[in-house]
Design a protein around this motif. Structure first.
Motif, mmCIF file in Angstrom:
data_model
loop_
_atom_site.group_PDB
_atom_site.id
_atom_site.type_symbol
_atom_site.label_atom_id
_atom_site.label_comp_id
_atom_site.label_asym_id
_atom_site.label_seq_id
_atom_site.Cartn_x
_atom_site.Cartn_y
_atom_site.Cartn_z
ATOM 1 N N TRP A 130 43.078 42.128 32.086
ATOM 2 C CA TRP A 130 42.163 42.297 33.210
ATOM 3 C C TRP A 130 40.773 41.932 32.737
ATOM 4 C CZ3 TRP A 130 43.526 43.501 38.090
ATOM 5 C CH2 TRP A 130 44.754 44.111 38.292
ATOM 6 N N ASP A 146 39.865 39.950 37.642
ATOM 7 C CA ASP A 146 40.856 38.899 37.440
ATOM 8 C C ASP A 146 41.946 39.422 36.512
ATOM 9 O OD1 ASP A 146 38.349 36.285 37.159
ATOM 10 O OD2 ASP A 146 39.214 37.236 38.914
ATOM 11 N N TRP A 148 45.061 37.993 34.351
ATOM 12 C CA TRP A 148 45.618 36.732 33.864
ATOM 13 C C TRP A 148 46.899 36.981 33.079
ATOM 14 C CZ3 TRP A 148 43.602 32.484 35.749
ATOM 15 C CH2 TRP A 148 42.264 32.469 36.155
ATOM 16 N N GLY A 158 47.717 34.287 37.776
ATOM 17 C CA GLY A 158 47.266 35.654 37.958
ATOM 18 C C GLY A 158 46.809 35.924 39.364
ATOM 19 N N GLU A 159 45.948 36.916 39.467
ATOM 20 C CA GLU A 159 45.432 37.316 40.766
ATOM 21 C C GLU A 159 43.974 37.720 40.631
ATOM 22 O OE1 GLU A 159 46.599 41.973 41.188
ATOM 23 O OE2 GLU A 159 48.240 40.552 41.396
ATOM 24 N N ARG A 160 43.228 37.515 41.677
ATOM 25 C CA ARG A 160 41.841 37.941 41.742
ATOM 26 C C ARG A 160 41.754 38.991 42.832
ATOM 27 N NH1 ARG A 160 37.430 33.588 41.361
ATOM 28 N NH2 ARG A 160 37.862 34.066 39.205
ATOM 29 N N THR A 161 41.157 40.130 42.500
ATOM 30 C CA THR A 161 40.979 41.212 43.455
ATOM 31 C C THR A 161 39.491 41.431 43.657
ATOM 32 O OG1 THR A 161 42.996 42.244 42.618
ATOM 33 C CG2 THR A 161 41.561 43.616 43.969
ATOM 34 N N TRP A 178 42.715 40.284 48.069
ATOM 35 C CA TRP A 178 43.504 39.789 46.950
ATOM 36 C C TRP A 178 43.863 38.331 47.171
ATOM 37 C CZ3 TRP A 178 48.388 37.688 47.044
ATOM 38 C CH2 TRP A 178 49.014 37.511 45.819
ATOM 39 N N LEU A 179 43.835 37.502 46.102
ATOM 40 C CA LEU A 179 44.301 36.120 46.201
ATOM 41 C C LEU A 179 44.868 35.671 44.868
ATOM 42 C CD1 LEU A 179 41.554 33.547 45.788
ATOM 43 C CD2 LEU A 179 40.858 35.894 46.153
ATOM 44 N N PRO A 180 45.896 34.811 44.890
ATOM 45 C CA PRO A 180 46.464 34.309 43.653
ATOM 46 C C PRO A 180 45.552 33.256 43.038
ATOM 47 C CG PRO A 180 47.606 33.350 45.532
ATOM 48 C CD PRO A 180 46.631 34.368 46.077
ATOM 49 N N ILE A 181 45.542 33.182 41.709
ATOM 50 C CA ILE A 181 44.722 32.198 41.007
ATOM 51 C C ILE A 181 45.555 31.594 39.873
ATOM 52 C CG2 ILE A 181 42.471 33.177 41.546
ATOM 53 C CD1 ILE A 181 42.495 34.632 38.899
ATOM 54 N N SER A 182 45.150 30.422 39.407
ATOM 55 C CA SER A 182 45.794 29.788 38.265
ATOM 56 C C SER A 182 44.750 28.974 37.498
ATOM 57 C CB SER A 182 46.953 28.899 38.699
ATOM 58 O OG SER A 182 46.495 27.820 39.462
#
Length: 186
Positions: A130, A146, A148, A158-161, A178-182
């Motif tokens: 985190w 974030d 990862w 991962g995800e971003r909150t 919340w959204l997914p990230i890469s």
């Protein structure tokens, strides 16, 4: 019957010597690959180097012990007792190598092992991390976090909150988003 027992104990000693050899090679490669791939030694790598090296040499000692027990002309009783004591000792050494050292240095002492951030999931030594951010001078109080997870190819998913307080953002309001990230290295 006694000859079969002696042969069985010799074979078990040889198998234990091979297992000890695999443990010693694994410990050696763990030391060899410290800092891989960017040659950056973490605090964990530096702090755990000597204990890991001592465990590795102890495992090489077990290779010799089990090898001698497998071929030396000693009594069946001495060979059986040596096998039992050596087997208990190598299981304890393997447990220290695989579980005790990471727990002590990463979890108990809190030494950073290069993951970064506050580690969660399977324990503080998990492979995910985190990373939290916030800006106290912003008009809208929000915290971005974030999470990862590394992939074998060097990329991350991962995800971003976003936790938004106060009046929130226009059209969104306060709350948790919340959204997914890469992340893929160039």
């Amino acid at each position: 019957m006694a000859t079969q027992h002696v042969t069985t104990v010799r074979v078990v000693c040889a198998v234990c010597a091979i297992a000890a050899l695999l443990l010693a090679v694994t410990a050696g490669s763990d030391l060899y690959f410290a800092g891989y791939p960017d040659s950056h030694l973490t605090h964990y790598d530096s702090a755990a180097e000597m204990p890991k090296r001592a465990l590795m040499w102890g495992e090489w000692g077990f290779v010799l012990l089990f090898g001698v027990l497998a071929v030396a002309p000693v009594s069946a009783r001495a060979r059986s007792i040596g096998l039992l004591v050596g087997l208990i000792a190598i299981v304890l050494v393997a447990m220290v190598q695989w579980f005790g050292m990471p727990w002590y240095f990463i979890t108990h002492l809190g030494i950073d092992n290069g993951i970064g951030g506050q580690r969660v999931g399977a324990g503080r030594g998990s492979a995910a991390g985190w990373l939290g951010r916030n800006d106290p001078t912003s008009a809208v109080q929000a915290t971005r976090t974030d999470f990862w997870i590394p992939n074998p190819d060097g990329s991350f998913i991962g995800e971003r909150t976003l936790v938004v307080g106060g009046a929130g953002c226009p059209g969104e309001g306060p709350g948790t988003h919340w959204l997914p990230i890469s992340l893929t290295p160039a």
